[in-house]
Design an enzyme around this catalytic site. Structure first.
Site, PDB file in Angstrom:
ATOM      1  N   ASP A  29       0.807  -1.227   0.000  1.00  0.00           N
ATOM      2  CA  ASP A  29       0.000   0.000   0.000  1.00  0.00           C
ATOM      3  C   ASP A  29       0.839   1.275   0.000  1.00  0.00           C
ATOM      4  OD1 ASP A  29      -2.213  -1.666   0.117  1.00  0.00           O
ATOM      5  OD2 ASP A  29      -2.284  -1.610   2.317  1.00  0.00           O
TER       6      ASP A  29
ATOM      7  N   LYS B  15       1.860   2.206  -5.075  1.00  0.00           N
ATOM      8  CA  LYS B  15       2.431   1.668  -6.328  1.00  0.00           C
ATOM      9  C   LYS B  15       1.527   1.976  -7.521  1.00  0.00           C
ATOM     10  CE  LYS B  15       2.407  -2.402  -4.341  1.00  0.00           C
ATOM     11  NZ  LYS B  15       2.100  -2.060  -2.953  1.00  0.00           N
TER      12      LYS B  15
ATOM     13  N   LYS C 121      -0.651   4.323  -8.083  1.00  0.00           N
ATOM     14  CA  LYS C 121      -0.625   5.719  -8.517  1.00  0.00           C
ATOM     15  C   LYS C 121       0.617   6.009  -9.359  1.00  0.00           C
ATOM     16  CE  LYS C 121       0.581  10.162  -7.615  1.00  0.00           C
ATOM     17  NZ  LYS C 121       0.432  11.471  -7.001  1.00  0.00           N
TER      18      LYS C 121
ATOM     19  N   ASN D  29      -5.279 -10.127  -3.475  1.00  0.00           N
ATOM     20  CA  ASN D  29      -4.955  -9.564  -2.149  1.00  0.00           C
ATOM     21  C   ASN D  29      -4.493  -8.115  -2.328  1.00  0.00           C
ATOM     22  OD1 ASN D  29      -2.677 -10.539  -3.498  1.00  0.00           O
ATOM     23  ND2 ASN D  29      -1.641 -11.285  -1.666  1.00  0.00           N
ATOM     24  N   ALA D  30      -4.019  -7.782  -3.529  1.00  0.00           N
ATOM     25  CA  ALA D  30      -3.573  -6.421  -3.823  1.00  0.00           C
ATOM     26  C   ALA D  30      -4.757  -5.510  -4.080  1.00  0.00           C
ATOM     27  CB  ALA D  30      -2.683  -6.442  -5.068  1.00  0.00           C
ATOM     28  N   GLY D  31      -4.558  -4.238  -3.779  1.00  0.00           N
ATOM     29  CA  GLY D  31      -5.530  -3.207  -4.138  1.00  0.00           C
ATOM     30  C   GLY D  31      -4.729  -1.989  -4.536  1.00  0.00           C
ATOM     31  N   HIS D  32      -4.695  -1.680  -5.819  1.00  0.00           N
ATOM     32  CA  HIS D  32      -3.883  -0.570  -6.311  1.00  0.00           C
ATOM     33  C   HIS D  32      -4.809   0.557  -6.764  1.00  0.00           C
ATOM     34  CE1 HIS D  32      -0.299  -3.496  -7.188  1.00  0.00           C
ATOM     35  NE2 HIS D  32      -0.674  -3.464  -5.924  1.00  0.00           N
ATOM     36  N   THR D  33      -4.661   1.713  -6.121  1.00  0.00           N
ATOM     37  CA  THR D  33      -5.623   2.801  -6.315  1.00  0.00           C
ATOM     38  C   THR D  33      -5.117   3.847  -7.307  1.00  0.00           C
ATOM     39  OG1 THR D  33      -6.116   2.505  -3.974  1.00  0.00           O
ATOM     40  CG2 THR D  33      -7.067   4.464  -5.044  1.00  0.00           C
TER      41      THR D  33
ATOM     42  N   GLN E  65       2.023  -6.096  -3.155  1.00  0.00           N
ATOM     43  CA  GLN E  65       2.460  -6.184  -1.762  1.00  0.00           C
ATOM     44  C   GLN E  65       3.738  -5.352  -1.569  1.00  0.00           C
ATOM     45  OE1 GLN E  65       1.426  -9.571  -3.264  1.00  0.00           O
ATOM     46  NE2 GLN E  65      -0.474  -8.554  -2.751  1.00  0.00           N
TER      47      GLN E  65
ATOM     48  N   GLY F 185     -10.705  -2.937   3.509  1.00  0.00           N
ATOM     49  CA  GLY F 185     -11.260  -1.846   4.307  1.00  0.00           C
ATOM     50  C   GLY F 185     -10.774  -1.832   5.752  1.00  0.00           C
TER      51      GLY F 185
ATOM     52  N   LYS G 156       2.932  10.170  -0.044  1.00  0.00           N
ATOM     53  CA  LYS G 156       2.141  10.522   1.128  1.00  0.00           C
ATOM     54  C   LYS G 156       2.822  11.435   2.143  1.00  0.00           C
ATOM     55  CE  LYS G 156      -1.449   7.894   1.844  1.00  0.00           C
ATOM     56  NZ  LYS G 156      -2.446   6.853   2.083  1.00  0.00           N
TER      57      LYS G 156
HETATM   58  P1  GDP Z   1      -0.741   0.337  -3.537  1.00  0.00           P
HETATM   59  O1  GDP Z   1      -1.321  -0.946  -3.079  1.00  0.00           O
HETATM   60  O2  GDP Z   1       0.735   0.421  -3.281  1.00  0.00           O
HETATM   61  O3  GDP Z   1      -1.063   0.681  -4.956  1.00  0.00           O
HETATM   62  O4  GDP Z   1      -1.389   1.474  -2.626  1.00  0.00           O
HETATM   63  P2  GDP Z   1      -2.954   1.599  -2.248  1.00  0.00           P
HETATM   64  O5  GDP Z   1      -3.685   2.093  -3.409  1.00  0.00           O
HETATM   65  O6  GDP Z   1      -3.443   0.365  -1.578  1.00  0.00           O
HETATM   66  O7  GDP Z   1      -2.878   2.666  -1.089  1.00  0.00           O
HETATM   67  C1  GDP Z   1      -2.349   3.937  -1.275  1.00  0.00           C
HETATM   68  C2  GDP Z   1      -3.439   4.965  -0.909  1.00  0.00           C
HETATM   69  O8  GDP Z   1      -2.830   6.242  -0.800  1.00  0.00           O
HETATM   70  C3  GDP Z   1      -4.489   5.109  -1.970  1.00  0.00           C
HETATM   71  O9  GDP Z   1      -5.697   5.475  -1.370  1.00  0.00           O
HETATM   72  C4  GDP Z   1      -3.953   6.247  -2.841  1.00  0.00           C
HETATM   73  O10 GDP Z   1      -4.988   6.939  -3.542  1.00  0.00           O
HETATM   74  C5  GDP Z   1      -3.326   7.131  -1.810  1.00  0.00           C
HETATM   75  N1  GDP Z   1      -2.138   7.883  -2.238  1.00  0.00           N
HETATM   76  C6  GDP Z   1      -1.151   7.529  -3.114  1.00  0.00           C
HETATM   77  N2  GDP Z   1      -0.185   8.474  -3.125  1.00  0.00           N
HETATM   78  C7  GDP Z   1      -0.566   9.436  -2.257  1.00  0.00           C
HETATM   79  C8  GDP Z   1       0.040  10.655  -1.824  1.00  0.00           C
HETATM   80  O11 GDP Z   1       1.130  11.060  -2.211  1.00  0.00           O
HETATM   81  N3  GDP Z   1      -0.656  11.370  -0.880  1.00  0.00           N
HETATM   82  C9  GDP Z   1      -1.859  10.976  -0.389  1.00  0.00           C
HETATM   83  N4  GDP Z   1      -2.452  11.731   0.529  1.00  0.00           N
HETATM   84  N5  GDP Z   1      -2.445   9.819  -0.787  1.00  0.00           N
HETATM   85  C10 GDP Z   1      -1.801   9.074  -1.693  1.00  0.00           C
HETATM   86  P1  IMO Z   2      -0.881  -4.180  -2.238  1.00  0.00           P
HETATM   87  O1  IMO Z   2      -0.408  -4.739  -3.546  1.00  0.00           O
HETATM   88  C1  IMO Z   2      -0.941  -4.553   2.125  1.00  0.00           C
HETATM   89  C2  IMO Z   2      -0.979  -8.614   3.769  1.00  0.00           C
HETATM   90  C3  IMO Z   2      -2.237  -9.057   4.488  1.00  0.00           C
HETATM   91  C4  IMO Z   2      -1.645 -10.027   5.487  1.00  0.00           C
HETATM   92  C5  IMO Z   2      -0.527 -10.693   4.696  1.00  0.00           C
HETATM   93  C6  IMO Z   2      -0.912 -12.033   4.087  1.00  0.00           C
HETATM   94  O2  IMO Z   2      -2.170  -3.479  -2.295  1.00  0.00           O
HETATM   95  O3  IMO Z   2       0.218  -3.391  -1.592  1.00  0.00           O
HETATM   96  P2  IMO Z   2      -2.453 -12.753   2.028  1.00  0.00           P
HETATM   97  O4  IMO Z   2      -3.873 -12.428   1.710  1.00  0.00           O
HETATM   98  O5  IMO Z   2      -1.478 -12.302   0.991  1.00  0.00           O
HETATM   99  O6  IMO Z   2      -2.245 -14.191   2.403  1.00  0.00           O
HETATM  100  O7  IMO Z   2      -2.130 -11.900   3.371  1.00  0.00           O
HETATM  101  O8  IMO Z   2      -0.182  -9.791   3.662  1.00  0.00           O
HETATM  102  N1  IMO Z   2      -1.199  -8.119   2.383  1.00  0.00           N
HETATM  103  C7  IMO Z   2      -1.144  -6.830   2.036  1.00  0.00           C
HETATM  104  N2  IMO Z   2      -0.961  -5.727   2.774  1.00  0.00           N
HETATM  105  N3  IMO Z   2      -1.047  -4.444   0.774  1.00  0.00           N
HETATM  106  C8  IMO Z   2      -1.192  -5.546   0.007  1.00  0.00           C
HETATM  107  O9  IMO Z   2      -1.163  -5.504  -1.346  1.00  0.00           O
HETATM  108  C9  IMO Z   2      -1.298  -6.811   0.639  1.00  0.00           C
HETATM  109  N4  IMO Z   2      -1.470  -8.067   0.193  1.00  0.00           N
HETATM  110  C10 IMO Z   2      -1.393  -8.861   1.265  1.00  0.00           C
HETATM  111  O10 IMO Z   2      -2.866  -7.959   5.106  1.00  0.00           O
HETATM  112  O11 IMO Z   2      -1.056  -9.323   6.557  1.00  0.00           O
HETATM  113 MG    MG Z   3      -2.873  -1.628  -1.832  1.00  0.00          MG
END
Ligand code: GDP
Ligand code: IMO
Ligand code: MG
Length: 422
Positions: A13, A16, A18, A38-42, A222, A300, A329
């Site tokens: 999180d 990545k 973005k 398991n990933a969530g890329h926003t 991850q 969530g 961030k």
């Molecule tokens: P990822 O899994 O590495 O792609 O990251 P996520 O999407 O799970 O989580 C990053 C969160 O931070 C998302 O809600 C993004 O929209 C937000 N985000 C990314 N870069 C920034 C930043 O520079 N500042 C702020 N405030 N939010 C950011």
């Molecule tokens: P992105 O790509 C943050 C964490 C889970 C748990 C551990 C094992 O969005 O950065 P799993 O479901 O893989 O067996 O869970 O890894 N985890 C993450 N934490 N960002 C992720 O992906 C994650 N994918 C898995 O919360 O602790």
């Molecule tokens: Mg994520």
């Protein structure tokens, strides 16, 4: 011949998605190399937020082809939802999304096994996302898995039934209630849907493209501290999240790798269980969570928050051969009077800059250097050099410690909030 890798340096999180979305127009191909839903890329584009779980983060830019590599595990139900959503946004998924036939399939029973295993662990649970990741990779390495290419075979139903039976036998070991039929029907429909997508031998496709001089960005999921070998085991995910995973997860030879772009937040977060030396269980941690909206993009769940951990970041840079860092961030810390940065661990009285083998049980006290906050809204700046001097000092502190340039600074979730160092 140009492959760059972009991956997370912390516990996931880092932002990545973005950064990939921003860089994508420079590339011909964006390819996810490991992990699954398991990933969530926003991505935040024109005020609209999209969270991608399986589809690579270059899909909303026009130029690149997006590839789901062989190292990824795919839940056809999640993928179908994602593809349908993208189609509704006008994305030509048929030509812009390619899927490796060697990627493994997450079965409905994998998800149930994940949940049963977590429930049986009780307080020791990993905090898995319950997406079936670990059981699917177990079947892959145990040589029992089903792959995307198998859905084209006339034996598919038999092969499915065989694995399903094995899983049902395993589930008898757990005292765990579940219901399969509804999920199984959705899954079968999603398999039919998957048959209509572009399924390819991605290792040939990628290497042919590289021979033609195309540029590829490998997308990690991850983060390094969740890597199956080098993360905080057993509180990790089940794939190789570090740079070497891009080679095995896409079929790329190591000498083709050029830049390794490491993404780190200006502080740390972690979802789920496991050690987190700089975790803040106080008001400051709560403030970071609130300002940074630190709630999981996939589940969530509130993310645990803490200060930047430089020994852990240095370890991550070493394992990945990071050539440049994108720091995200920092804007979350805009109002902070001071910012602590962990520069060393105190391991039962002994100073160390290394991650100890027994990180899960060791008595680790982070040693902090206190830096002045910049007390300035970073979002208002449009060039790197104009950033406030106190903040540039913070960046230099990180660069001096890691001996790696911070080449990009993200100052907000939106696509355009990214400043590049000259
Ligand atoms: P990822 O899994 O590495 O792609 O990251 P996520 O999407 O799970 O989580 C990053 C969160 O931070 C998302 O809600 C993004 O929209 C937000 N985000 C990314 N870069 C920034 C930043 O520079 N500042 C702020 N405030 N939010 C950011
Ligand atoms: P992105 O790509 C943050 C964490 C889970 C748990 C551990 C094992 O969005 O950065 P799993 O479901 O893989 O067996 O869970 O890894 N985890 C993450 N934490 N960002 C992720 O992906 C994650 N994918 C898995 O919360 O602790
Ligand atoms: Mg994520």
């Amino acid at each position: 011949m140009a492959v760059d890798i972009l991956l997370g340096l912390q516990w996931g999180d880092e932002g990545k998605g973005k950064i990939i979305d921003f860089l994508a127009p420079q590339y011909d191909l964006i390819a996810r190399f490991q992990g699954g839903p398991n990933a969530g890329h926003t991505l935040v584009i024109n005020g609209e937020k999209t969270v991608l779980h399986t589809v690579p983060s270059g899909i909303l830019q026009e130029r690149p082809i997006n590839i789901i590599g062989n190292g990824v595990v795919i839940d056809p139900i999640t993928l179908q939802k994602e593809v349908e959503f993208l189609k509704s946004k006008g994305v030509d998924v048929g030509t812009r999304l390619l899927i490796s036939k060697k990627a493994h399939l997450i079965l409905p029973t994998h998800k149930i096994l994940d949940a049963a295993s977590e429930a049986a662990k009780g307080k020791e649970k990993i905090g898995s996302t319950l997406r079936g990741i670990s059981p699917t990779y177990m079947d892959k390495t145990g040589r029992n898995g089903l792959r995307v290419g198998d859905i084209l075979s006339s034996n598919f139903q038999d092969a499915y039934r065989q694995i399903r039976e094995k899983h049902l036998r395993l589930l008898r070991l757990y005292d765990f209630e579940f219901s399969l039929p509804q999920e199984e029907q959705k899954w079968m429909e999603a398999i039919q849907y998957l048959r209509s997508l572009s399924l390819i031998n991605s290792e040939y496709y990628i290497n042919d493209a590289l021979l033609q001089g195309k540029r590829l960005l490998a997308e990690g999921a991850q983060g390094t501290m969740l890597d199956i070998d080098f993360g905080t085991y057993p509180y990790v995910t089940s794939s190789t999240t570090i740079a070497s995973g891009a080679c095995s997860g896409l079929g790329i030879a190591p000498q083709k790798i050029r830049e390794v772009i490491g993404i780190a937040k200006a502080y740390c977060t972690r979802v789920g269980g496991g050690p987190f030396p700089t975790e803040l269980l106080d008001e400051t941690g709560e403030q970071i969570r609130k300002k940074g909206n630190e709630f999981g993009s996939t589940t969530g769940r509130p993310r645990r928050c803490g200060w930047l951990d430089l020994p852990a970041l240095r370890y991550a840079c070493m394992l990945n051969g990071v050539t440049q860092i994108a720091l995200t961030k920092s804007d979350v810390l805009n109002d902070f009077e001071y910012i602590d940065v962990c520069t060393e661990y105190n391991l039962a009285g002994n100073p160390s800059r290394e991650i100890p083998y027994d990180i899960c049980t060791a008595n680790i006290q982070p040693v902090y250097t206190r830096l002045c906050g910049w007390k300035n809204d970073l979002r208002q700046f449009s060039t790197y050099d104009d950033l406030p001097e106190t903040f540039l000092g913070y960046l230099r502190f990180i660069e001096d410690y890691l001996k790696i340039p911070v080449s990009m600074v993200s100052t907000g979730p939106e696509r355009e909030k990214l400043l590049l160092k000259n």
